[in-house]
Enzyme design. Structure first.
Site, PDB file in Angstrom:
ATOM      1  N   HIS A 163     -14.258  -9.332  24.873  1.00  4.82           N
ATOM      2  CA  HIS A 163     -15.559  -8.868  24.113  1.00  4.82           C
ATOM      3  C   HIS A 163     -15.108  -7.930  22.851  1.00  4.82           C
ATOM      4  O   HIS A 163     -15.942  -7.382  22.536  1.00  4.82           O
ATOM      5  CB  HIS A 163     -16.480  -8.050  25.194  1.00  4.82           C
ATOM      6  CG  HIS A 163     -17.386  -8.746  26.076  1.00  4.82           C
ATOM      7  ND1 HIS A 163     -16.589  -9.416  26.996  1.00  4.82           N
ATOM      8  CD2 HIS A 163     -18.592  -9.022  26.095  1.00  4.82           C
ATOM      9  CE1 HIS A 163     -17.364  -9.975  27.995  1.00  4.82           C
ATOM     10  NE2 HIS A 163     -18.841  -9.720  27.366  1.00  4.82           N
ATOM     11  N   PHE A 194     -20.136 -13.361  21.814  1.00 10.22           N
ATOM     12  CA  PHE A 194     -18.884 -12.635  21.681  1.00 10.22           C
ATOM     13  C   PHE A 194     -17.578 -13.404  21.478  1.00 10.22           C
ATOM     14  O   PHE A 194     -17.496 -14.679  21.558  1.00 10.22           O
ATOM     15  CB  PHE A 194     -18.415 -11.957  22.882  1.00 10.22           C
ATOM     16  CG  PHE A 194     -19.446 -10.665  23.340  1.00 10.22           C
ATOM     17  CD1 PHE A 194     -19.070  -9.434  22.728  1.00 10.22           C
ATOM     18  CD2 PHE A 194     -20.437 -10.841  24.064  1.00 10.22           C
ATOM     19  CE1 PHE A 194     -20.275  -8.353  22.907  1.00 10.22           C
ATOM     20  CE2 PHE A 194     -21.338  -9.867  24.383  1.00 10.22           C
ATOM     21  CZ  PHE A 194     -21.260  -8.644  23.864  1.00 10.22           C
ATOM     22  N   PHE A 237     -15.682 -15.720  23.530  1.00 13.61           N
ATOM     23  CA  PHE A 237     -16.186 -16.723  24.109  1.00 13.61           C
ATOM     24  C   PHE A 237     -16.484 -17.943  23.286  1.00 13.61           C
ATOM     25  O   PHE A 237     -17.085 -18.945  23.504  1.00 13.61           O
ATOM     26  CB  PHE A 237     -17.616 -16.340  24.419  1.00 13.61           C
ATOM     27  CG  PHE A 237     -17.852 -15.241  25.463  1.00 13.61           C
ATOM     28  CD1 PHE A 237     -16.670 -14.807  25.995  1.00 13.61           C
ATOM     29  CD2 PHE A 237     -18.907 -14.617  25.550  1.00 13.61           C
ATOM     30  CE1 PHE A 237     -16.816 -13.931  27.126  1.00 13.61           C
ATOM     31  CE2 PHE A 237     -19.212 -13.413  26.617  1.00 13.61           C
ATOM     32  CZ  PHE A 237     -17.989 -13.138  27.347  1.00 13.61           C
ATOM     33  N   LEU A 287     -25.935 -22.369  28.910  1.00 15.87           N
ATOM     34  CA  LEU A 287     -24.999 -21.583  28.636  1.00 15.87           C
ATOM     35  C   LEU A 287     -23.544 -22.469  28.562  1.00 15.87           C
ATOM     36  O   LEU A 287     -22.837 -22.684  29.580  1.00 15.87           O
ATOM     37  CB  LEU A 287     -24.641 -20.816  29.736  1.00 15.87           C
ATOM     38  CG  LEU A 287     -23.934 -19.382  29.956  1.00 15.87           C
ATOM     39  CD1 LEU A 287     -24.340 -18.683  31.122  1.00 15.87           C
ATOM     40  CD2 LEU A 287     -22.559 -19.642  29.616  1.00 15.87           C
ATOM     41  N   GLU A 293     -20.774 -23.307  25.235  1.00 11.70           N
ATOM     42  CA  GLU A 293     -20.463 -23.222  23.687  1.00 11.70           C
ATOM     43  C   GLU A 293     -20.286 -24.319  23.180  1.00 11.70           C
ATOM     44  O   GLU A 293     -20.782 -24.444  21.949  1.00 11.70           O
ATOM     45  CB  GLU A 293     -19.472 -22.088  23.516  1.00 11.70           C
ATOM     46  CG  GLU A 293     -19.855 -20.267  23.792  1.00 11.70           C
ATOM     47  CD  GLU A 293     -20.006 -20.259  25.379  1.00 11.70           C
ATOM     48  OE1 GLU A 293     -19.436 -21.211  26.061  1.00 11.70           O
ATOM     49  OE2 GLU A 293     -20.487 -19.197  25.707  1.00 11.70           O
TER      50      GLU A 293
END
Lengths: 326, 397
Positions: A131, A85, A88, A60, A62
């Site tokens: 989101h 999303f 993120f 996890l 990015e």
């Protein structure tokens, strides 16, 4: 059957499947893309069929996802990265802007960077903070990146494969609220150019330029306006970097009026760029200033307020009326 | 410099073997429990050559080098230092906009770099001039960026030496991804990623540790702890010795005397071998010192004491190998004389090449932005060309 009716999400899934089948160097990477098939199920079934070595569940992180994708691309792979999303993507923004976009230029063209970053974007699904955003301008502003967004199933299917085939990094924005809209996909057609805009509806009185989730809204606007006797042309931009100004210009020279519609904030948005360039190109054709409809200069609001924030039928129609009143 | 063929290196590799297991690596280092100990004292580190030039043995990382190999390492360090000094002078003379000196870090770079095989891949930061040297990169290629004629300008695949990366730590993720690709290809090469003590604070470095551990990627992280991140000392980056961080990510960390070229070579060779054998990543912390400024733009007298630098001068990596070689008769006076002449020739060549570096053509601004072309770039290129042409027309009139 070459022609199928598919939801946009399924068209993306079929497109990824085709890409994995066609080129052994294509990899899918991201959070939850394997067993879960992605939070929107875009990668559903792909790990089962292509294995964990090609459809890679990642930690996890990015920046780590994009940074390692760059390394894999240097090794000759073609990674297709999923960011879960829009909001993120920012931990990876440094890698995208300072590395991915520039490695080709820095190497004097000796290095290719065939990385695709898929980002579900935009609002309208009642989500929580981070989101529902539309950060496309932040990427379009960066030289070295290409930015595209399909508005229907056929484009979802074809544009994603074209993005994967490109030797340039492509930010591929997916209009998440249109994931479940069905459309025809001809898997044997010859696709149009990735960066060419499409006239989605012909008209003579005014041009609406939109992309991604707003194309459907603008087609609805044109439908409603037609009932009032107004003929609206809708241009689906498809590509935000580069932008096909020739197609917009041709449309505006015909209709003499332009309204640009997007979900992102109007301020410094892609509409500003389109307004400026079309004003330069079409100054003597325009009967009205180029108008823009989009989000406000405020954080994307809580879901219960998003219908006020997002351009809807009424706000776009109001802009159409203002333009026609000149 | 001699570049061994891949085949020859492979032979060496097969015969060298893995010397120790991952779990044993932590036993060589004392556990430090306080911040003061972590940063202010010099904890036990792997050393094969003392600052006085005495050869010492290490139970886990010993190495056996011929006199010729020792001379080769010495030559690399001397020429790298000469190159660096020339670049510093060129900056002072206004020929380079900036220079990031490696002075003091020659052993860390030559030792680790000489552990590589041709098919390995290196991801440097922007100070790895010595590593570039051992990879066979033309040293003058490193200067284009600092002269302002390009942002890198070499094809990384020619020498398996990636472009210099200025954003701290970014390249450690590229290294990890590349190593993941090696593993996917079923190849047995490895990746060596360089970064500094300052970059160890960056998220990307920590994410690269996570990814490399999770995917068991064949990557060796080589942290040159040169004690200073511009003006910030290591204790502003960490409260534990940096090599100990590896344990938290699930792979071994080793601290090596970064001014000891033999130890750097031995430990890096071991770590690369682990990577090739599918045993995953290693973190090496080379405990060393940046003798010069961070770059020619800063002034170390503002943030560090002269006594500190003097203490490190006594640990000079080149002098200690020279003492050892002289004492053991591994090199004669003629070797040192010839090397001196070679150094001068290198300096002269670097100076000449830099001064002759052409400013790129105006239109180069638009080159290589995209592989597939881009309508906006094409449009702006045409506008710019017309603008430039307007001057030429004006002059003609």
């Amino acid at each position: 059957m070459a022609v199928q009716k598919l939801p946009l999400a399924k068209a993306l899934n079929e497109s990824l499947r085709k890409a994995l089948e066609t080129d052994p160097k294509v990899l899918i990477m991201g959070l939850d893309v394997g067993k879960l098939g992605g939070v929107f199920r875009i990668t559903e079934g792909l790990q089962k069929d292509f294995g964990e070595d090609r459809v890679i569940d990642t930690p996890l992180a990015e920046s780590g996802i994009v940074g390692t994708a760059i390394g894999l691309a240097l090794r000759g792979y073609r990674p297709v990265v999923e960011i879960q999303f829009d909001g993120f993507v920012f931990p990876a923004y440094d890698q995208i802007v300072t590395q991915l976009a520039k490695i080709r230029a820095r190497s004097l063209g000796t290095v290719k960077m065939p990385v695709v970053i898929r980002i579900p974007y935009g609002g309208g699904i009642g989500a929580v903070e981070h989101h529902s955003e539309s950060p496309e301008s932040l990427f379009a502003h960066v030289a070295g990146l290409k930015v595209v967004t399909p508005a229907n199933s056929s484009d979802a299917y074809w544009m994603l494969q074209q993005a994967i085939q490109s030797d340039d990094p492509v930010i591929f924005f997916e209009p998440k609220r249109r994931y479940w809209d069905k459309g025809e996909v001809d898997t044997e057609a010859i696709p149009g150019e990735l960066h060419k805009a499409r006239v989605a509806r012909e008209g003579t009185d005014l041009t609406l330029v939109a992309y991604g989730p707003m194309v459907k809204t603008c087609l609805e606007v044109a439908e409603a306006a037609a009932e009032e006797g107004k003929s609206i042309e809708v241009v689906d931009l498809r590509s935000i970097s580069p932008i096909d100004f020739d197609t917009i210009q041709a449309s505006v020279e015909k209709t003499r009026r332009l309204v640009v519609v997007h979900e992102a904030p109007v301020f410094f948005g892609s509409g500003a760029e389109i307004a400026a360039r079309i004003t330069e190109r079409c100054f003597y054709h325009l009967e009205a200033p180029v108008l823009r409809v989009g989000g406000y200069h405020a954080p994307y609001p809580p879901a219960r307020l998003e219908e006020e924030y997002l351009p809807g039928l009424d706000r776009v129609l109001d802009a159409v009326d203002r333009s026609l009143a000149y | 410099m001699t570049v061994e063929s891949t085949a020859a290196r492979k032979t060496t590799r097969r015969s060298s073997g893995t010397k120790r297991t991952a779990s044993a690596s932590t036993s060589t280092t004392k556990k430090t429990s306080t911040r003061a100990e972590a940063v202010a004292t010099e904890p036990e580190l792997v050393q094969l050559l003392t600052p006085e030039g005495e050869r010492v043995q290490h139970p886990d990382y010993d190495i056996d080098l011929s006199a010729e190999e020792l001379r080769g390492l010495y030559r690399d360090m001397v020429l790298t230092r000469r190159f660096d000094a020339e670049a510093t002078s060129l900056q002072r003379q206004g020929e380079l906009g900036l220079w990031a000196s490696l002075l003091g870090q020659e052993a860390a770079q030559i030792g680790s770099g000489r552990a590589l095989r041709d098919d390995d891949y290196v991801f440097p930061t922007y100070r790895e001039h010595g590593v570039a040297w051992v990879r066979g990169v033309d040293p003058t290629n490193l200067l284009g960026m600092f002269r302002g004629v390009n942002h890198g300008g070499w094809d990384p695949s020619t020498n398996n030496f990636h472009l210099y990366t200025i954003v701290l730590g970014s390249q450690t993720l590229h290294a990890t991804g590349y190593a993941m690709g090696i593993a996917k290809d079923g190849a047995d090469s490895a990746v060596l990623a360089y970064f500094g003590d300052g970059a160890s604070s960056q998220g990307d470095v920590n994410e690269s540790f996570v990814f490399s551990a999770v995917y068991n990627a064949p990557v060796v992280f080589f942290c040159q702890n040169n004690q200073w991140a511009i003006s910030e000392p290591t204790e502003k980056q960490t409260r534990v010795p940096l090599y100990q961080r590896a344990a938290g990510f699930g792979f071994p960390g080793v601290r090596v005397d970064g001014n000891d070229v033999l130890a750097c070579l031995a430990v890096t060779r071991w770590a690369l071998e682990r990577a090739r054998n599918g045993e995953g990543p290693t973190l090496i912390e080379a405990f060393t010192y940046r003798m010069a400024a961070h770059t020619t733009s800063d002034d170390p007298t503002k943030y560090r004491r002269d006594e500190e630098r003097e203490a490190w001068e006594a640990k000079d990596p080149i002098q200690r190998l020279k003492t050892y070689m002289e004492n053991e008769g591994h090199a004669d006076a003629a070797f040192f004389e010839e090397l001196e002449a070679e150094s001068e020739a290198l300096g002269k060549q670097v100076r000449e090449v830099v001064r002759a570096m052409p400013v790129p053509e105006h239109m180069a601004i638009f080159d290589n932005v995209y592989a597939d072309g881009h309508a906006l770039v094409d449009e702006e290129r045409a506008e710019f060309a017309a603008y430039q042409a307007s001057f030429a027309n004006g002059e003609a009139e």
